[in-house]
Design a protein around this motif. Structure first.
Motif, PDB file in Angstrom:
ATOM      1  N   LEU A  53      49.492 -14.671 -93.735  1.00  0.00           N
ATOM      2  CA  LEU A  53      49.860 -15.007 -95.106  1.00  0.00           C
ATOM      3  C   LEU A  53      51.066 -14.203 -95.582  1.00  0.00           C
ATOM      4  N   GLU A  57      54.364 -16.101 -96.862  1.00  0.00           N
ATOM      5  CA  GLU A  57      54.890 -15.896 -98.215  1.00  0.00           C
ATOM      6  C   GLU A  57      56.382 -15.549 -98.181  1.00  0.00           C
ATOM      7  N   TYR A  80      45.693 -19.007 -97.369  1.00  0.00           N
ATOM      8  CA  TYR A  80      45.118 -18.668 -98.675  1.00  0.00           C
ATOM      9  C   TYR A  80      43.629 -19.014 -98.697  1.00  0.00           C
ATOM     10  N   GLN A  85      41.444 -16.945-101.452  1.00  0.00           N
ATOM     11  CA  GLN A  85      42.281 -16.979-102.656  1.00  0.00           C
ATOM     12  C   GLN A  85      42.363 -18.440-103.108  1.00  0.00           C
ATOM     13  N   LEU A  88      45.173 -20.160-105.437  1.00  0.00           N
ATOM     14  CA  LEU A  88      46.432 -20.363-104.740  1.00  0.00           C
ATOM     15  C   LEU A  88      46.283 -21.383-103.610  1.00  0.00           C
ATOM     16  N   ALA A  89      45.147 -21.354-102.929  1.00  0.00           N
ATOM     17  CA  ALA A  89      44.912 -22.320-101.853  1.00  0.00           C
ATOM     18  C   ALA A  89      44.869 -23.743-102.404  1.00  0.00           C
ATOM     19  N   GLN A  92      48.355 -24.873-103.242  1.00  0.00           N
ATOM     20  CA  GLN A  92      49.165 -25.148-102.059  1.00  0.00           C
ATOM     21  C   GLN A  92      48.721 -26.417-101.333  1.00  0.00           C
TER      22      GLN A  92
END
Length: 274
Positions: A53, A57, A80, A85, A88-89, A92
């Motif tokens: 990750l 990023e 993520y 997370q 955020l996952a 995305q």
């Protein structure tokens, strides 16, 4: 001989670990985004999701909007997800679905996005904004992919979230009933219980809610002004009838029968005066 082989094996493991760590450190400092992406995927495949990750990023902004970045963004979202997370996952995965509508991973990504929102849903006693959002995401997935292999799981999640909202609604109505004795707001408790019974006709809490409705209606009638008392007593009597019709052997039968006896006793004064 065996000890020597074990030492050689241990040395190889340490050496490989060192090379792997060195490669990761090199990737972190590298300006080569393709190299970063390659090392990130290797880390992901090794289960080193946090390291993967960190690299993703770094490279994601450079690949954004590029058609050849589909694979990278899938693993980015999945990193993520694997590190829990979920906000955020979910974002995305939804971005992936929008950016790559023809991807073979689109259906899976859409499901995982909905699943992320499901995992963000809190316990029933807390604010349920995220639960409502998750239900919307799951419904959209179910409507979009009615033949999906993920459909049974999506339906299971949907049912679980609805039951959570149902329990939340029941506990709120029950709380109004419990507070009514202190605030004399039996009308508020009664309305909350009636709404709950109407909104959730198949609820497992129906019997309990119907008894609380009877209890609230009875207490409101008993404390009513004379001009409204007869009407409210008769309504309380109908709530008793509804309860025993729904569940003849209700666990509240003894209490309900006592309430009915009090109601009938009060109603006699109106029968005698007519």
């Amino acid at each position: 001989m065996k000890d020597k082989m074990n030492r050689i094996l241990s040395f190889l493991i340490v050496a490989l670990t060192f090379v792997s760590c060195s490669e990761y450190q090199k990737a972190l400092k590298s300006e080569d985004n393709a190299f970063k992406s390659k090392v990130a995927e290797a880390k992901f495949n090794d289960g080193k999701y946090k390291k993967a990750l960190r690299l993703y990023e770094q490279v994601a902004p450079a690949f954004k909007g590029k058609p050849n970045a589909e694979r990278m963004f899938y693993f980015y979202a999945k990193s993520y997800y694997e590190t829990k997370q979920y906000y955020l996952a979910g974002y995305q995965f939804e971005s992936f679905v929008a950016s790559y509508p023809k991807s073979e991973k689109r259906e899976e990504a859409a499901f995982l996005a909905a699943e992320c929102y499901y995992k963000l849903s809190p316990v029933y006693s807390l604010d349920q904004t995220d639960t409502d959002k998750a239900l919307g995401k799951l419904q959209k997935f179910i409507d979009t992919y009615p033949n999906s292999e993920y459909l049974p799981k999506a339906n299971e999640y949907f049912k679980d979230l609805n039951e959570k909202l149902e329990k939340k609604a029941f506990e709120i109505a029950k709380q109004y009933h419990m507070l009514a004795d202190y605030r004399y707001e039996y009308n508020v408790a009664l309305k909350a219980l009636e709404n709950f019974i109407a909104d959730y006709p198949g609820t497992p809490f129906k019997e309990e809610a119907m008894f609380y409705r009877l209890d609230s209606a009875y207490k409101m009638a008993m404390k009513s002004i004379p001009s409204k008392k007869e009407e409210r007593l008769n309504y309380a009597k109908t709530t008793y009838t509804s309860l025993v019709k729904f569940r003849p052997e209700t666990e509240y039968k003894e209490k309900a029968d006592k309430i009915l006896a009090d109601i009938d006793k009060e109603l006699q004064q109106y029968t005698n005066s007519n």
